[in-house]
Design an enzyme around this catalytic site. Structure first.
Site: not given
Ligand code: G6P
Length: 612
Positions: A2, A27, A76, A101-102, A484, A488, A491, A507, A607
């Site tokens: 909330c 929220r 919420w 909130n909580g 993914e 994350k 990274e 396995h 990036k």
């Molecule tokens: C870099 C970024 C990733 C991204 C990848 C591909 O390694 O750190 O976050 O997924 O590039 O980038 P793109 O712009 O091609 O999706």
């Protein structure tokens, strides 16, 4: 989750409280409410409505509540359905008002005692006990609101932030933080409280973040913060300008968090004009796409990093609709000899459209006899878009956090559109297409429900902060989502994480499972559910601790201290990979926060990788 806002000053605070609520709507927004103390009659004026803040604003036109002291809340629901009766603020004896909130975990026990003491409960919430307890202490201690809140807080277990005010004490409001965020906004002769900075940016640029266990006495001219032992303490002042460009982060602590929370909006934007009344619009891919798509007999997807994971999900979707598909990382594809079957569509996926390996793969593909090339990309002016024959732009907006979040979910939306359009050419019936397209239209709401798990995931993250490894499991299209999730975590928290198809566990990787290896798994309601649950039993049997994100219709049959389950509500199977991505993003984010890493710019990464 909330949102709460509070204000004390000289002017009428109602418009400020309402604007704060609007800014906190991410929220939760199943109901909203406001209470003000009007100096003209010294009475509390409370207005509550079911639905969004706008509904409350409209009600306030007919039923004004004004005052220079007030609290407001956007809800919420956790305890008790969304209804006016359960909406905050909650009152006791028309004198104490509370926003919360909580979750108060021991509310049932407190409720029993308060009922025995003569208090009548009018809502199903856990919050109402806070109002009555405060009232009880206030009566016993001779009218000291600060002491009453302190005594009340000492009796509560759970996670909460609170705003409390009293009709008979017009010169203060009390704020308490234990497990849920709360910030003080510092004005001139006026002060504010809110669940996050963003709510208060229109009225102040100076903030003090309360710490765990803090209770603040907030008055017009001053505020005093007491720590959990009751000692007056100084907390550092932060300025919006110093928070790394609050304007750009819209008050979020990190771009990554902002971008995670933008997903319902940008997903809706990516769908806009491309799905209409259950039909996909072929022109979304450009006017020349239709005739080409009719010829497609197979798809070859090439991408890097997170974008590659989007491609892996698409393979499940495409092949499920009868369209052969292969997916490959660009740095591999570009240097190997590959075979191009007739009428194959070459698809690149990229957020930036400038990734060197992906661009090189596209250029190589043009020499390899594909039917045509399609770029799914977030940047209209990019090299990838310019060099591809067809384009579908994701509309994620500028993504700044290095760890990609909203770009990924919008890529999945784009790939879903591609799969359904190609499916149409491969015998997908009109009624099936309509049903699947309607699922897509449910996405923004489903993503919002996933985001509402934010605080629960923040608590869950504590179990990971000291760990060195983590295992992510999924099956079917959720396997790439597990990949993914693991990416994350790696990274931004630097914890070693690996993803496995749950069925592959036996396995080999099962040998790694012990109490020090957290195992994360996504559990949508699909045909593989029972199989995944059996795999999880294998983990449990080896002492592994499970962190599960499940569809609300899933009964895991798993319980016990080493199993943690969070529900995402009921999620249609066709969009589940998109929705189940969100809790994994939030988990990585909060683990990184606990580890103190540079979330938006993790070490060694960039990036956009424009070199090989
Ligand atoms: C870099 C970024 C990733 C991204 C990848 C591909 O390694 O750190 O976050 O997924 O590039 O980038 P793109 O712009 O091609 O999706």
């Amino acid at each position: 989750m909330c949102g709460i806002v509070g204000a004390i000053g000289e002017r009428n605070m109602t418009p400020i409280l309402l604007e704060g609520l609007r800014r906190l709507e991410y929220r939760g927004y199943d109901s909203a409410g406001i209470v003000t103390l009007d100096q003209r009659d010294n009475q509390l004026h409370r207005v509550r409505t079911v639905g969004k803040v706008q509904t409350l604003a409209e009600r306030l036109q007919q039923e004004p509540a004004r005052g220079s002291l007030g609290l407001a809340h956007t809800r919420w629901a956790t305890h008790g359905e969304p209804s006016e009766r359960n909406a905050h603020p909650h009152l006791s004896n028309n004198s104490i008002a509370v926003v919360h909130n909580g979750i108060i975990e021991n509310y049932q026990e407190l409720k029993t005692k308060l009922t025995a003491a003569g208090y009548q409960f009018v809502s199903d919430t856990d919050t109402e006990v806070v109002a009555h307890l405060t009232d009880q202490h206030l009566r016993q201690n001779g009218g000291d609101l600060l002491a009453a809140v302190r005594q009340t807080a000492a009796q509560l277990t759970g996670a909460y932030s609170l705003g409390v005010m009293c009709r008979d004490d017009p010169d203060r409001l009390i704020a308490a933080r234990a497990g849920s965020p709360l910030v003080l906004g510092i004005g001139i002769e006026e002060h504010f409280i809110a669940s996050d900075v963003f709510a208060l940016v229109p009225v102040t640029q100076s903030f003090v973040f309360l710490e765990e266990g803090d209770i603040a006495e907030v008055q017009r001219e001053r505020f005093t913060i007491y720590d959990r032992d009751g000692n007056a303490v100084e907390r550092p002042l932060s300025y919006a300008g110093q928070m790394g460009g609050t304007a750009g982060k819209s008050g979020y602590r990190h771009f990554m968090l902002k971008e995670i929370f933008e997903q319902p909006t940008v997903v809706a934007e990516t769908l806009e004009g491309r799905v209409h009344q259950g039909r996909l619009l072929e022109d979304s891919f450009g006017p020349e796409a239709g005739p080409l798509f009719d010829q497609v007999q197979g798809v070859h997807i090439v991408a890097c990093g997170t974008s590659y994971h989007a491609g892996l999900v698409a393979r499940y979707w495409l092949e499920n609709l009868g369209i052969p598909c292969t997916v490959e990382v660009a740095s591999e594809y570009r240097y190997r000899r590959s075979v191009t079957p007739p009428n194959t569509l070459f698809v690149t996926i990229s957020q930036s459209g400038e990734t060197a390996d992906t661009l090189a793969a596209l250029r190589a593909a043009k020499e390899r006899g594909y039917l045509t090339t399609l770029a799914i990309c977030n940047v209209a002016e990019s090299s990838l878009v310019r060099e591809s024959a067809l384009t579908l732009l994701t509309r994620a907006g500028r993504e700044i956090g290095v760890a990609s979040t909203k770009a990924f979910t919008t890529q999945l939306v784009a790939l879903r559109l591609l799969a359904l359009l190609l499916g149409r050419c491969h015998g997908l019936s009109e009624s099936d297409e309509t049903a699947l397209a309607r699922d897509l239209e449910l996405l923004p709401k489903a993503l919002e429900r996933a985001l509402a798990l934010h605080e629960a995931i923040e608590r869950m993250a504590e179990s990971f902060a000291e760990k060195h490894h983590a295992l992510f499991l999924g099956r079917g299209p959720q396997y790439p989502i597990a990949m993914e999730g693991a990416l994350k975590l790696k990274e931004i928290s630097y914890i070693h994480a690996e993803a496995y198809p749950a069925g592959e566990l036996k396995h080999g990787p099962l040998a790694l499972v012990d109490a020090d290896m957290p195992v994360v798994c996504v559990l949508p309601k699909d045909g593989l559910l029972e199989k995944v649950l059996s795999n999880l039993q294998e983990v449990r049997a080896r002492g592994g601790e499970l962190f599960l994100f499940a569809d609300s219709e899933v009964d895991t049959h798993l319980s016990g201290v080493s199993t943690h389950v969070l529900s995402l509500g009921a999620v249609p199977e066709s969009i589940a990979p998109i929705v189940f991505t969100v809790p994994l993003q939030l988990l990585a984010y909060h683990v990184a926060i606990l580890k103190g890493t540079d979330v938006d710019q993790p070490r060694n990464l960039a990036k956009s990788v424009t070199v090989e």
